[in-house]
Design an enzyme around this catalytic site. Structure first.
Site, short mmCIF file in Angstrom:
data_model
loop_
_atom_site.label_atom_id
_atom_site.label_comp_id
_atom_site.label_asym_id
_atom_site.label_seq_id
_atom_site.Cartn_x
_atom_site.Cartn_y
_atom_site.Cartn_z
NE ARG A 92 6.24 -0.49 10.14
CZ ARG A 92 5.12 -0.44 9.42
NH1 ARG A 92 5.11 0.25 8.28
NH2 ARG A 92 4.03 -1.05 9.82
CE LYS B 188 -2.15 -1.10 3.85
NZ LYS B 188 -1.46 -2.36 4.15
NE ARG C 8 1.94 -4.98 10.98
CZ ARG C 8 3.00 -4.81 10.20
NH1 ARG C 8 4.16 -5.35 10.52
NH2 ARG C 8 2.89 -4.10 9.10
NE ARG D 121 -4.74 0.11 9.24
CZ ARG D 121 -3.54 -0.38 9.09
NH1 ARG D 121 -3.29 -1.61 9.39
NH2 ARG D 121 -2.57 0.37 8.64
NE ARG E 103 7.72 -2.41 6.31
CZ ARG E 103 6.40 -2.33 6.43
NH1 ARG E 103 5.69 -1.77 5.46
NH2 ARG E 103 5.78 -2.82 7.47
P1 AP5 Z 1 4.82 -1.56 1.87
O1 AP5 Z 1 4.53 -0.72 0.69
O2 AP5 Z 1 5.48 -0.93 3.06
O3 AP5 Z 1 3.49 -2.37 2.32
P2 AP5 Z 1 2.22 -1.86 3.12
O4 AP5 Z 1 1.04 -2.56 2.56
O5 AP5 Z 1 2.20 -0.38 3.19
O6 AP5 Z 1 2.56 -2.50 4.53
P3 AP5 Z 1 2.47 -1.91 6.00
O7 AP5 Z 1 3.14 -2.93 6.88
O8 AP5 Z 1 3.01 -0.52 6.10
O9 AP5 Z 1 0.97 -1.91 6.22
P4 AP5 Z 1 0.27 -1.94 7.56
O10 AP5 Z 1 -1.09 -1.68 7.10
O11 AP5 Z 1 0.47 -3.12 8.40
O12 AP5 Z 1 1.06 -0.82 8.41
P5 AP5 Z 1 0.77 0.70 8.73
O13 AP5 Z 1 2.04 1.42 8.73
O14 AP5 Z 1 -0.36 1.22 7.93
O15 AP5 Z 1 5.72 -2.79 1.38
C1 AP5 Z 1 6.22 -3.75 2.29
C2 AP5 Z 1 7.62 -4.21 1.84
O16 AP5 Z 1 7.52 -4.89 0.61
C3 AP5 Z 1 8.63 -3.05 1.60
O17 AP5 Z 1 9.91 -3.49 1.99
C4 AP5 Z 1 8.56 -2.82 0.10
O18 AP5 Z 1 9.80 -2.32 -0.34
C5 AP5 Z 1 8.27 -4.23 -0.42
N1 AP5 Z 1 7.40 -4.24 -1.60
C6 AP5 Z 1 6.30 -3.47 -1.82
N2 AP5 Z 1 5.73 -3.79 -2.98
C7 AP5 Z 1 6.49 -4.80 -3.52
C8 AP5 Z 1 6.42 -5.56 -4.71
N3 AP5 Z 1 5.44 -5.34 -5.60
N4 AP5 Z 1 7.35 -6.51 -4.93
C9 AP5 Z 1 8.32 -6.73 -4.03
N5 AP5 Z 1 8.47 -6.06 -2.88
C10 AP5 Z 1 7.55 -5.08 -2.63
O19 AP5 Z 1 0.21 0.56 10.24
C11 AP5 Z 1 1.08 0.18 11.29
C12 AP5 Z 1 0.28 0.11 12.59
O20 AP5 Z 1 -0.29 1.40 12.89
C13 AP5 Z 1 -0.92 -0.84 12.58
O21 AP5 Z 1 -0.55 -2.17 12.89
C14 AP5 Z 1 -1.80 -0.21 13.68
O22 AP5 Z 1 -1.31 -0.51 14.96
C15 AP5 Z 1 -1.60 1.28 13.44
N6 AP5 Z 1 -2.59 1.83 12.50
C16 AP5 Z 1 -2.33 2.41 11.29
N7 AP5 Z 1 -3.47 2.81 10.71
C17 AP5 Z 1 -4.47 2.47 11.57
C18 AP5 Z 1 -5.89 2.61 11.51
N8 AP5 Z 1 -6.50 3.17 10.46
N9 AP5 Z 1 -6.61 2.14 12.54
C19 AP5 Z 1 -6.02 1.58 13.63
N10 AP5 Z 1 -4.69 1.42 13.73
C20 AP5 Z 1 -3.91 1.85 12.71
#
Ligand code: AP5
Length: 222
Positions: free
Chosen positions: A168, A13, A179, A96, A135
């Site tokens: 992270r 994402k 997660r 979410r 990552r």
């Molecule tokens: P990346 O692009 O970072 O993936 P992502 O889907 O953004 O993954 P996240 O782990 O950031 O999502 P998340 O939803 O768990 O975390 P968030 O920060 O929102 O890619 C991942 C890796 O793969 C990278 O190394 C990238 O280089 C690689 N990659 C990407 N695309 C690729 C491809 N096509 N091929 C190969 N490699 C690739 O949330 C973190 C925490 O915050 C949550 O757990 C929660 O506690 C809190 N939080 C955030 N938002 C909310 C909410 N709305 N409500 C409640 N809690 C929340």
């Protein structure tokens, strides 16, 4: 264009939102990045959010929605005579839960807007675990890397700003599994919620980032 990116942790994402926001001149809003910033600055919000995040749990809806409302309202408020940049955003990591989805609709209604598209990115669990465990993120500018898929030119250093790369806290294998479970239990049903509104399309995101990006763009018809 106003877009939501849905999908499990690690599906890409953040990576795709970065590319999309540049291409569409839209603002990239990541609740994960906003929360990590609050944690780094040790604010009251950051102190509340930290333990939920480190344990792979969702931060409570009221905290998230207050933060998102403030951010979206700020986008809509511009000095008279200038062009509002509220016209374009890519939401990454929000909503979410149903509570968040409904609250988001209400905030947008208040601002006289609505969502154009919800893009559901999909990949198998083994792909997600491999991506998350490898990552690395820049401490300074949050640019994303991967130890094998998207290596920086110089080990441990961000290509973009020279900042230090780190792993992270929630990218440890047990927390990744937690997660993924939380996504299945609390977020996955939103796919149906948006499908019923006829603004959702699902993309297989197992290919390279550019390939996923091309698929997204062809569905957006831009
Ligand atoms: P990346 O692009 O970072 O993936 P992502 O889907 O953004 O993954 P996240 O782990 O950031 O999502 P998340 O939803 O768990 O975390 P968030 O920060 O929102 O890619 C991942 C890796 O793969 C990278 O190394 C990238 O280089 C690689 N990659 C990407 N695309 C690729 C491809 N096509 N091929 C190969 N490699 C690739 O949330 C973190 C925490 O915050 C949550 O757990 C929660 O506690 C809190 N939080 C955030 N938002 C909310 C909410 N709305 N409500 C409640 N809690 C929340």
């Amino acid at each position: 264009m106003r877009i939501v990116l849905l999908g499990p942790p690690g599906v890409g994402k953040g990576t795709e939102a970065n590319m999309l926001s540049k291409k569409l001149s839209a603002v990239h809003i990541s609740t994960g990045d906003m929360l990590r910033q609050e944690v780094r600055e040790n604010t009251e919000l950051g102190r509340k959010a930290r333990s939920y995040m480190n344990h792979g749990k969702l931060v409570p809806d009221d905290i998230i929605m207050a933060m998102v409302k403030k951010r979206l309202k700020k986008m809509g408020t511009v000095p008279s005579g200038t062009v509002p940049n509220f016209s374009g955003f890519v939401l990454d990591g929000i909503p979410r839960t149903f509570v968040q989805a409904e609250a988001l609709d209400d905030i947008l209604k208040e601002l006289g807007a609505s969502l154009d598209f919800v893009i559901d990115l999909d990949a198998r669990e083994e792909v997600l675990i491999e991506r998350l465990s490898g990552r690395r993120v820049c401490k300074k500018c949050s640019a994303l890397y991967h130890i094998t898929n998207m290596k920086p030119k110089k080990d441990g250093i961000c290509d973009r700003c020279g900042g230090e790369l780190y792993q992270r806290e929630d990218d440890k294998v047990e927390t990744i599994r937690k997660r993924l479970k939380v996504y299945q239990e609390e977020t996955k049903d939103l796919i149906e919620f948006y499908r019923k509104k006829s603004i959702l399309f699902t993309i297989n995101a197992e290919g390279k980032p550019e390939e996923t990006f091309r698929k997204i763009m062809s569905n957006l018809n831009v």
